[in-house]
Enzyme design. Sequence first.
Site, PDB file in Angstrom:
ATOM      1  N   VAL A  59       0.719  -1.183  -0.090  1.00 46.08           N
ATOM      2  CA  VAL A  59      -0.170  -0.100   0.074  1.00 46.08           C
ATOM      3  C   VAL A  59       0.851   1.194  -0.026  1.00 46.08           C
ATOM      4  O   VAL A  59       0.487   2.466  -0.337  1.00 46.08           O
ATOM      5  CB  VAL A  59      -1.038   0.007   1.406  1.00 46.08           C
ATOM      6  CG1 VAL A  59      -2.099  -0.944   1.239  1.00 46.08           C
ATOM      7  CG2 VAL A  59      -0.299  -0.194   2.626  1.00 46.08           C
ATOM      8  N   ASN A  85      -6.774  -0.844   6.827  1.00 50.01           N
ATOM      9  CA  ASN A  85      -6.351  -1.714   8.036  1.00 50.01           C
ATOM     10  C   ASN A  85      -4.958  -1.977   7.952  1.00 50.01           C
ATOM     11  O   ASN A  85      -4.362  -2.169   9.251  1.00 50.01           O
ATOM     12  CB  ASN A  85      -7.200  -3.144   8.099  1.00 50.01           C
ATOM     13  CG  ASN A  85      -6.516  -3.984   9.028  1.00 50.01           C
ATOM     14  OD1 ASN A  85      -6.764  -3.910  10.156  1.00 50.01           O
ATOM     15  ND2 ASN A  85      -5.916  -4.882   8.521  1.00 50.01           N
ATOM     16  N   SER A 138      -5.709   2.825  16.424  1.00 47.86           N
ATOM     17  CA  SER A 138      -5.034   2.200  17.758  1.00 47.86           C
ATOM     18  C   SER A 138      -5.380   3.023  18.666  1.00 47.86           C
ATOM     19  O   SER A 138      -5.296   4.417  18.711  1.00 47.86           O
ATOM     20  CB  SER A 138      -3.566   1.831  17.481  1.00 47.86           C
ATOM     21  OG  SER A 138      -2.968   1.239  18.783  1.00 47.86           O
ATOM     22  N   TYR A 153       5.164   5.005  15.415  1.00 46.78           N
ATOM     23  CA  TYR A 153       3.945   4.218  15.396  1.00 46.78           C
ATOM     24  C   TYR A 153       2.862   4.946  16.011  1.00 46.78           C
ATOM     25  O   TYR A 153       1.622   5.267  15.620  1.00 46.78           O
ATOM     26  CB  TYR A 153       4.050   2.974  16.131  1.00 46.78           C
ATOM     27  CG  TYR A 153       2.567   1.940  16.185  1.00 46.78           C
ATOM     28  CD1 TYR A 153       2.378   1.409  14.862  1.00 46.78           C
ATOM     29  CD2 TYR A 153       2.035   1.843  17.244  1.00 46.78           C
ATOM     30  CE1 TYR A 153       1.114   0.738  14.780  1.00 46.78           C
ATOM     31  CE2 TYR A 153       0.910   1.067  17.030  1.00 46.78           C
ATOM     32  CZ  TYR A 153       0.454   0.693  15.970  1.00 46.78           C
ATOM     33  OH  TYR A 153      -0.796   0.055  15.880  1.00 46.78           O
ATOM     34  N   SER A 156       1.958   7.724  14.022  1.00 47.07           N
ATOM     35  CA  SER A 156       0.995   7.707  12.697  1.00 47.07           C
ATOM     36  C   SER A 156      -0.228   7.228  13.128  1.00 47.07           C
ATOM     37  O   SER A 156      -1.080   7.623  12.293  1.00 47.07           O
ATOM     38  CB  SER A 156       1.933   6.326  12.227  1.00 47.07           C
ATOM     39  OG  SER A 156       1.604   5.228  12.998  1.00 47.07           O
ATOM     40  N   LYS A 157      -0.697   6.981  14.260  1.00 51.84           N
ATOM     41  CA  LYS A 157      -2.114   6.586  14.575  1.00 51.84           C
ATOM     42  C   LYS A 157      -2.676   7.901  15.095  1.00 51.84           C
ATOM     43  O   LYS A 157      -3.768   8.086  14.840  1.00 51.84           O
ATOM     44  CB  LYS A 157      -1.994   5.535  15.624  1.00 51.84           C
ATOM     45  CG  LYS A 157      -1.459   3.940  15.224  1.00 51.84           C
ATOM     46  CD  LYS A 157      -2.399   3.786  13.940  1.00 51.84           C
ATOM     47  CE  LYS A 157      -1.885   2.097  13.737  1.00 51.84           C
ATOM     48  NZ  LYS A 157      -2.770   1.505  12.515  1.00 51.84           N
TER      49      LYS A 157
HETATM   50  P1  NDP Z   1      -1.226  -8.155  11.612  1.00 52.35           P
HETATM   51  O1  NDP Z   1       0.257  -7.998  11.505  1.00 52.35           O
HETATM   52  O2  NDP Z   1      -1.596  -9.693  11.768  1.00 52.35           O
HETATM   53  O3  NDP Z   1      -1.655  -7.747  10.003  1.00 52.35           O
HETATM   54  C1  NDP Z   1      -1.292  -6.623   9.451  1.00 52.35           C
HETATM   55  C2  NDP Z   1      -1.595  -6.744   8.131  1.00 52.35           C
HETATM   56  O4  NDP Z   1      -1.042  -5.371   7.406  1.00 52.35           O
HETATM   57  C3  NDP Z   1      -0.990  -7.634   7.417  1.00 52.35           C
HETATM   58  O5  NDP Z   1      -2.245  -8.476   6.616  1.00 52.35           O
HETATM   59  C4  NDP Z   1      -0.147  -7.100   6.686  1.00 52.35           C
HETATM   60  O6  NDP Z   1       0.221  -7.831   5.058  1.00 52.35           O
HETATM   61  C5  NDP Z   1      -0.529  -5.728   6.192  1.00 52.35           C
HETATM   62  N1  NDP Z   1       0.428  -4.939   5.715  1.00 52.35           N
HETATM   63  C6  NDP Z   1       1.429  -4.398   6.314  1.00 52.35           C
HETATM   64  N2  NDP Z   1       2.071  -3.538   5.739  1.00 52.35           N
HETATM   65  C7  NDP Z   1       1.785  -3.479   4.555  1.00 52.35           C
HETATM   66  C8  NDP Z   1       1.833  -3.088   3.240  1.00 52.35           C
HETATM   67  N3  NDP Z   1       3.127  -1.990   3.112  1.00 52.35           N
HETATM   68  N4  NDP Z   1       1.089  -3.126   2.198  1.00 52.35           N
HETATM   69  C9  NDP Z   1       0.021  -4.158   2.259  1.00 52.35           C
HETATM   70  N5  NDP Z   1      -0.334  -4.716   3.196  1.00 52.35           N
HETATM   71  C10 NDP Z   1       0.558  -4.377   4.505  1.00 52.35           C
HETATM   72  O7  NDP Z   1      -1.554  -7.317  12.661  1.00 52.35           O
HETATM   73  P2  NDP Z   1      -3.116  -6.622  12.886  1.00 52.35           P
HETATM   74  O8  NDP Z   1      -4.185  -7.441  12.161  1.00 52.35           O
HETATM   75  O9  NDP Z   1      -2.972  -6.641  14.542  1.00 52.35           O
HETATM   76  O10 NDP Z   1      -2.904  -5.111  12.497  1.00 52.35           O
HETATM   77  C11 NDP Z   1      -4.120  -4.588  11.621  1.00 52.35           C
HETATM   78  C12 NDP Z   1      -3.961  -3.428  12.042  1.00 52.35           C
HETATM   79  O11 NDP Z   1      -4.592  -3.147  13.516  1.00 52.35           O
HETATM   80  C13 NDP Z   1      -2.697  -2.449  12.026  1.00 52.35           C
HETATM   81  O12 NDP Z   1      -3.192  -1.104  11.291  1.00 52.35           O
HETATM   82  C14 NDP Z   1      -2.246  -2.084  13.415  1.00 52.35           C
HETATM   83  O13 NDP Z   1      -1.727  -1.158  13.505  1.00 52.35           O
HETATM   84  C15 NDP Z   1      -3.794  -1.979  14.203  1.00 52.35           C
HETATM   85  N6  NDP Z   1      -4.105  -2.415  15.642  1.00 52.35           N
HETATM   86  C16 NDP Z   1      -3.398  -3.675  16.062  1.00 52.35           C
HETATM   87  C17 NDP Z   1      -3.483  -4.044  17.282  1.00 52.35           C
HETATM   88  C18 NDP Z   1      -2.806  -5.286  17.953  1.00 52.35           C
HETATM   89  O14 NDP Z   1      -2.582  -5.303  19.241  1.00 52.35           O
HETATM   90  N7  NDP Z   1      -2.729  -6.460  17.121  1.00 52.35           N
HETATM   91  C19 NDP Z   1      -3.647  -2.917  18.321  1.00 52.35           C
HETATM   92  C20 NDP Z   1      -4.153  -1.680  17.823  1.00 52.35           C
HETATM   93  C21 NDP Z   1      -4.144  -1.476  16.482  1.00 52.35           C
HETATM   94  P3  NDP Z   1       1.489  -8.650   4.945  1.00 52.35           P
HETATM   95  O15 NDP Z   1       2.047  -9.268   5.888  1.00 52.35           O
HETATM   96  O16 NDP Z   1       0.897  -9.622   3.704  1.00 52.35           O
HETATM   97  O17 NDP Z   1       2.103  -7.633   3.891  1.00 52.35           O
END
Ligand code: NDP
Length: 248
Positions: A59, A85, A138, A153, A156-157
């Site tokens: 992205v 997301n 977040s 981080y 950014s949020k």
């Molecule tokens: P995961 O690491 O499980 O998922 C993150 C997702 O983001 C993956 O699918 C990854 O895909 C994708 N991603 C990261 N960078 C890129 C990129 N440059 N281009 C495309 N896709 C990208 O973590 P979460 O599900 O927890 O995170 C989802 C969101 O929730 C995030 O924005 C995170 O900041 C937020 N969040 C999470 C918390 C937690 O405790 N888990 C708490 C608060 C917020 P791939 O690896 O295939 O690139």
Amino acid sequence: MSFKNKVVIVTGASSGIGAAAAKMFSDEGARVVMVGRNEKKLSAVAARCASPLVIRADVSKDDDAKRIINETVKKFGQIDVLVNNAGLTINNGGLLGSDMMETFDAIMNINLRAVVHLTSLAAPHLIKTKGNIVNVSSIAGTIAPIGPGLAAYYVSKAGMNHFTVCAAAELGVHGVRVNTVSPGPVRTDFFENAKSAIDIDTLRPMTLLDRVSEPEEIADVILFLTSDRAKGITGSNYVNDNGMTIKH
Ligand code: NDP
């Protein structure tokens, strides 16, 4: 909450919250566009969704962002929902480390700049469908850091939260809603992807309810906010954090 025939783009659909949301949108009849970089993980999630469009893309790359929107419109002819997301954090030495600016740029490019870019590219299509956007932020966007080295981080949020308000204000007159969901700790691949030693369960006592969330709990809120049931909600920041913010 039916999303029958709605076209829903979920970035970061290859794991965690995005994967749960993609599956739930698909179960509700949406035509889901799944975006991520990890092909193996994307395929595994896609296998649980009904005929999704899978787009392997970073992205933060401008050409990839354009391709996400173009391929979606080419295949489905419309966009109803954008879920920004995709996000990550990177462990470095923080402000005292040698690669602060490299880390800052990488995090901001993915967590904030890409959100602004995709929102701008999707907006003309969302105006046509009176669609909406949910940004996955977040509680890091509002609380003081829980440890050192997290400034990029958290900033950014915080930026995402205010961008949501700005986008909601600008697009509301066109009938497009924009909201934020702010999770606390959620059991996903987040810390593993960050190469962090943090075990999600160590965050549990920091919450008021003494629990961490499952990704489906956040996806539930995403589906609500993007559904017609939330037709009056825009510019909001929906906190789903087991009470971590108020305990903090
Ligand atoms: P995961 O690491 O499980 O998922 C993150 C997702 O983001 C993956 O699918 C990854 O895909 C994708 N991603 C990261 N960078 C890129 C990129 N440059 N281009 C495309 N896709 C990208 O973590 P979460 O599900 O927890 O995170 C989802 C969101 O929730 C995030 O924005 C995170 O900041 C937020 N969040 C999470 C918390 C937690 O405790 N888990 C708490 C608060 C917020 P791939 O690896 O295939 O690139």
